[in-house]
Design a protein around this motif. Structure first.
Motif, PDB file in Angstrom:
ATOM      1  N   ASN A 154      42.965  42.970  29.193  1.00 30.60           N
ATOM      2  CA  ASN A 154      42.911  41.008  29.546  1.00 30.60           C
ATOM      3  C   ASN A 154      44.634  40.919  28.136  1.00 30.60           C
ATOM      4  O   ASN A 154      44.835  40.006  27.311  1.00 30.60           O
ATOM      5  N   GLN A 155      45.574  42.101  28.747  1.00 30.92           N
ATOM      6  CA  GLN A 155      46.703  41.345  27.979  1.00 30.92           C
ATOM      7  C   GLN A 155      47.927  40.550  28.492  1.00 30.92           C
ATOM      8  O   GLN A 155      48.586  39.527  27.589  1.00 30.92           O
ATOM      9  N   ILE A 156      48.069  41.170  29.944  1.00 32.73           N
ATOM     10  CA  ILE A 156      48.558  39.711  30.809  1.00 32.73           C
ATOM     11  C   ILE A 156      47.959  39.002  31.534  1.00 32.73           C
ATOM     12  O   ILE A 156      47.104  39.637  32.296  1.00 32.73           O
ATOM     13  N   THR A 157      48.084  37.801  31.032  1.00 33.24           N
ATOM     14  CA  THR A 157      46.896  36.833  31.928  1.00 33.24           C
ATOM     15  C   THR A 157      48.176  35.642  32.562  1.00 33.24           C
ATOM     16  O   THR A 157      49.241  36.127  32.968  1.00 33.24           O
ATOM     17  N   GLU A 158      47.001  35.169  32.672  1.00 36.76           N
ATOM     18  CA  GLU A 158      48.308  33.462  34.289  1.00 36.76           C
ATOM     19  C   GLU A 158      49.059  33.201  33.325  1.00 36.76           C
ATOM     20  O   GLU A 158      49.281  32.262  33.551  1.00 36.76           O
ATOM     21  N   GLU A 159      49.172  33.205  31.832  1.00 40.14           N
ATOM     22  CA  GLU A 159      49.590  32.054  30.749  1.00 40.14           C
ATOM     23  C   GLU A 159      50.898  33.018  29.839  1.00 40.14           C
ATOM     24  O   GLU A 159      51.413  32.253  30.790  1.00 40.14           O
ATOM     25  N   ASN A 160      51.204  34.283  30.241  1.00 39.43           N
ATOM     26  CA  ASN A 160      52.027  35.067  30.302  1.00 39.43           C
ATOM     27  C   ASN A 160      53.002  35.850  31.032  1.00 39.43           C
ATOM     28  O   ASN A 160      54.094  36.308  30.847  1.00 39.43           O
ATOM     29  N   ALA A 161      52.423  35.867  32.315  1.00 41.06           N
ATOM     30  CA  ALA A 161      52.723  36.788  33.239  1.00 41.06           C
ATOM     31  C   ALA A 161      53.994  35.876  33.984  1.00 41.06           C
ATOM     32  O   ALA A 161      54.929  37.202  33.863  1.00 41.06           O
ATOM     33  N   ALA A 162      54.065  35.060  33.623  1.00 43.85           N
ATOM     34  CA  ALA A 162      55.629  34.480  34.601  1.00 43.85           C
ATOM     35  C   ALA A 162      57.259  35.068  33.400  1.00 43.85           C
ATOM     36  O   ALA A 162      57.947  34.914  33.833  1.00 43.85           O
ATOM     37  N   HIS A 163      56.371  35.433  32.214  1.00 42.10           N
ATOM     38  CA  HIS A 163      57.452  35.258  31.432  1.00 42.10           C
ATOM     39  C   HIS A 163      57.906  36.905  31.083  1.00 42.10           C
ATOM     40  O   HIS A 163      58.697  37.574  29.962  1.00 42.10           O
ATOM     41  N   VAL A 164      57.066  37.745  31.847  1.00 41.65           N
ATOM     42  CA  VAL A 164      56.890  39.610  31.741  1.00 41.65           C
ATOM     43  C   VAL A 164      58.545  39.908  32.318  1.00 41.65           C
ATOM     44  O   VAL A 164      58.608  39.348  33.736  1.00 41.65           O
ATOM     45  N   ARG A 165      59.250  40.054  31.872  1.00 40.19           N
ATOM     46  CA  ARG A 165      60.632  40.799  32.013  1.00 40.19           C
ATOM     47  C   ARG A 165      60.915  41.923  32.328  1.00 40.19           C
ATOM     48  O   ARG A 165      62.375  42.879  33.049  1.00 40.19           O
ATOM     49  N   GLY A 210      42.640  48.326  32.246  1.00 32.01           N
ATOM     50  CA  GLY A 210      42.570  46.390  32.434  1.00 32.01           C
ATOM     51  C   GLY A 210      43.456  45.612  32.105  1.00 32.01           C
ATOM     52  O   GLY A 210      42.582  44.130  31.324  1.00 32.01           O
ATOM     53  N   PRO A 211      44.801  46.038  31.477  1.00 30.22           N
ATOM     54  CA  PRO A 211      45.536  45.139  30.611  1.00 30.22           C
ATOM     55  C   PRO A 211      46.105  43.711  31.345  1.00 30.22           C
ATOM     56  O   PRO A 211      46.386  43.162  30.285  1.00 30.22           O
ATOM     57  N   THR A 212      46.028  43.837  32.889  1.00 26.32           N
ATOM     58  CA  THR A 212      46.379  42.801  33.548  1.00 26.32           C
ATOM     59  C   THR A 212      45.111  41.965  34.132  1.00 26.32           C
ATOM     60  O   THR A 212      44.079  42.950  35.018  1.00 26.32           O
ATOM     61  N   THR A 213      44.607  40.819  33.621  1.00 29.69           N
ATOM     62  CA  THR A 213      43.922  40.124  34.511  1.00 29.69           C
ATOM     63  C   THR A 213      44.025  40.214  35.992  1.00 29.69           C
ATOM     64  O   THR A 213      45.107  39.747  36.589  1.00 29.69           O
ATOM     65  N   PRO A 214      43.018  40.116  36.730  1.00 29.77           N
ATOM     66  CA  PRO A 214      43.448  39.283  38.272  1.00 29.77           C
ATOM     67  C   PRO A 214      43.938  38.314  38.529  1.00 29.77           C
ATOM     68  O   PRO A 214      44.463  38.404  39.665  1.00 29.77           O
ATOM     69  N   GLU A 215      43.582  37.075  37.793  1.00 25.52           N
ATOM     70  CA  GLU A 215      44.715  36.000  37.700  1.00 25.52           C
ATOM     71  C   GLU A 215      46.659  36.286  37.780  1.00 25.52           C
ATOM     72  O   GLU A 215      47.001  35.904  38.455  1.00 25.52           O
ATOM     73  N   ALA A 216      46.455  37.108  37.068  1.00 28.42           N
ATOM     74  CA  ALA A 216      48.353  37.824  36.942  1.00 28.42           C
ATOM     75  C   ALA A 216      48.458  39.056  37.640  1.00 28.42           C
ATOM     76  O   ALA A 216      50.287  38.144  38.330  1.00 28.42           O
ATOM     77  N   ASP A 217      48.082  39.638  38.972  1.00 31.94           N
ATOM     78  CA  ASP A 217      48.797  40.153  39.487  1.00 31.94           C
ATOM     79  C   ASP A 217      49.302  39.996  40.503  1.00 31.94           C
ATOM     80  O   ASP A 217      50.688  40.009  40.516  1.00 31.94           O
ATOM     81  N   HIS A 249      57.200  37.747  40.622  1.00 27.56           N
ATOM     82  CA  HIS A 249      58.208  37.876  40.046  1.00 27.56           C
ATOM     83  C   HIS A 249      59.092  39.004  41.072  1.00 27.56           C
ATOM     84  O   HIS A 249      59.461  39.128  40.194  1.00 27.56           O
ATOM     85  N   GLY A 250      58.309  40.299  41.388  1.00 33.45           N
ATOM     86  CA  GLY A 250      58.752  41.266  41.841  1.00 33.45           C
ATOM     87  C   GLY A 250      58.958  42.215  40.615  1.00 33.45           C
ATOM     88  O   GLY A 250      59.607  43.099  40.159  1.00 33.45           O
ATOM     89  N   VAL A 251      57.733  43.008  39.920  1.00 30.28           N
ATOM     90  CA  VAL A 251      57.293  42.959  38.833  1.00 30.28           C
ATOM     91  C   VAL A 251      56.439  44.414  39.495  1.00 30.28           C
ATOM     92  O   VAL A 251      55.501  43.929  40.765  1.00 30.28           O
ATOM     93  N   LYS A 278      51.163  46.252  53.067  1.00 26.58           N
ATOM     94  CA  LYS A 278      51.684  45.598  52.820  1.00 26.58           C
ATOM     95  C   LYS A 278      50.590  44.581  51.361  1.00 26.58           C
ATOM     96  O   LYS A 278      50.639  43.148  51.487  1.00 26.58           O
ATOM     97  N   THR A 279      50.496  45.263  50.481  1.00 26.01           N
ATOM     98  CA  THR A 279      49.785  44.136  49.446  1.00 26.01           C
ATOM     99  C   THR A 279      49.814  44.583  48.209  1.00 26.01           C
ATOM    100  O   THR A 279      51.225  45.618  47.756  1.00 26.01           O
ATOM    101  N   ASN A 280      49.826  44.767  47.408  1.00 29.81           N
ATOM    102  CA  ASN A 280      50.360  44.969  45.511  1.00 29.81           C
ATOM    103  C   ASN A 280      49.098  46.215  45.263  1.00 29.81           C
ATOM    104  O   ASN A 280      48.370  46.975  46.055  1.00 29.81           O
ATOM    105  N   PRO A 281      50.101  47.294  44.477  1.00 30.39           N
ATOM    106  CA  PRO A 281      50.159  48.412  44.536  1.00 30.39           C
ATOM    107  C   PRO A 281      47.903  48.387  43.936  1.00 30.39           C
ATOM    108  O   PRO A 281      48.089  49.415  44.325  1.00 30.39           O
ATOM    109  N   ARG A 282      47.535  47.258  43.069  1.00 27.53           N
ATOM    110  CA  ARG A 282      46.319  47.440  42.566  1.00 27.53           C
ATOM    111  C   ARG A 282      45.187  47.913  43.496  1.00 27.53           C
ATOM    112  O   ARG A 282      44.524  48.413  44.077  1.00 27.53           O
TER     113      ARG A 282
END
Length: 270
Positions: free
Chosen positions: A151-162, A172-179, A185-187, A244-248
């Motif tokens: 739970n390190q990458i969340t909906e609060e900071n995901a948009a700011h990941v560069r 599980g470092p990424t929350t379901p809401e962040a995916d 954002h093309g990450v 046509k989905t995300n890698p997870r």
């Protein structure tokens, strides 16, 4: 978390004392003198290296010269940093529980490992400057390796990941809401179910060696790991592209499809 080869030796000894016989295959991650496998200590970090290289290749970019930030500098993060550095990547930021450091020209990873062995933290490393710990996740790099906790990458900071690529060294470092935010954002996210399985794969190799009573050279272990994880990466992303989905989700579909196929082959016996 927080275990090492000594811990596994104690588990092995406790089990063997209870069953009154030697069963080396009952636990993995053991010391070499008790049936452990060469290459096991760095296997999870090596898996991060392998999948990072495959991810960069998918983007049409080389791993050599890529900038990397590593969150978490325990066994997984430190080994991943070393192996990525030796493959030509430039580690520009690192973080542990006590703080974070950066050097945009690249950290001297071998010197940093010596510093961490003595100081028990990345902070205070010469040739670096301190940075705000939380900002490591949004640092402008090619590859971000979250190798700490969940739970390190969340909906609060995901948009700011560069970062262009996230390789999940932790569970599980990424929350379901962040995916979906990262996808928008093309990450490119290499999910934990794929990125950090180097350790459990070499644990399987260790179990096989214990069962056979025949031990492989380290080069053989590493070559087999590259083969297994490269195939897993390609299969995961083929499924991702197909649906046509995300890698997870692609990884989950692939796993469930394999279970379903095995059940179909066996038949449903009640």
């Amino acid at each position: 978390m927080g275990t090492d080869a000594q811990t596994m030796a104690w588990v092995l000894d406790t089990y063997n004392m209870h069953v009154r016989r030697t069963e080396n295959a009952v636990v993995t991650g053991k010391p070499l003198g008790l049936g452990g496998s060469l290459g096991r200590n760095e296997a999870t970090g090596r898996g991060v290296l392998i999948t990072a290289r495959e991810a960069m290749q998918r983007l049409g970019k080389p791993l050599a010269g890529a900038t990397v930030a590593v969150q978490g500098f325990g066994n997984v993060g430190s080994q991943a940093a070393r192996l990525l550095h030796e493959a030509g990547a430039r580690i520009v930021a690192a973080r542990d529980l006590r703080g974070a450091i950066k050097n945009d020209r690249g950290l001297d990873i071998h010197a940093l490992l010596k510093h961490v062995a003595e100081a028990k933290t990345v902070t205070g490393f010469k040739g670096s400057e301190p940075m705000e710990a939380a900002s490591l996740l949004t640092h402008a790099v090619d590859i971000l390796v979250p190798a700490a906790s969940e739970n390190q990458i969340t909906e609060e900071n995901a948009a700011h990941v560069r970062a262009k690529v996230i390789v999940e060294g932790a569970n599980g470092p990424t929350t379901p809401e962040a995916d979906p935010i990262l996808l928008e954002h093309g990450v490119l996210v290499v999910p934990d179910i794929l990125a950090n399985v180097g350790g459990v794969t070499v644990s399987y190799f260790e179990w096989v060696q214990n069962r056979q009573g025949f031990y492989w050279r380290e080069r053989e272990v590493n070559e087999r790991l590259v083969d297994y994880m490269t195939h897993a990466f390609q299969a995961t992303f083929a499924t991702t592209d197909k649906y046509k989905t995300n890698p997870r989700i692609g990884a989950y579909i692939l796993a469930l499809d394999r279970v379903a196929q095995a059940m179909k082959y066996r038949g449903f016996y009640a």
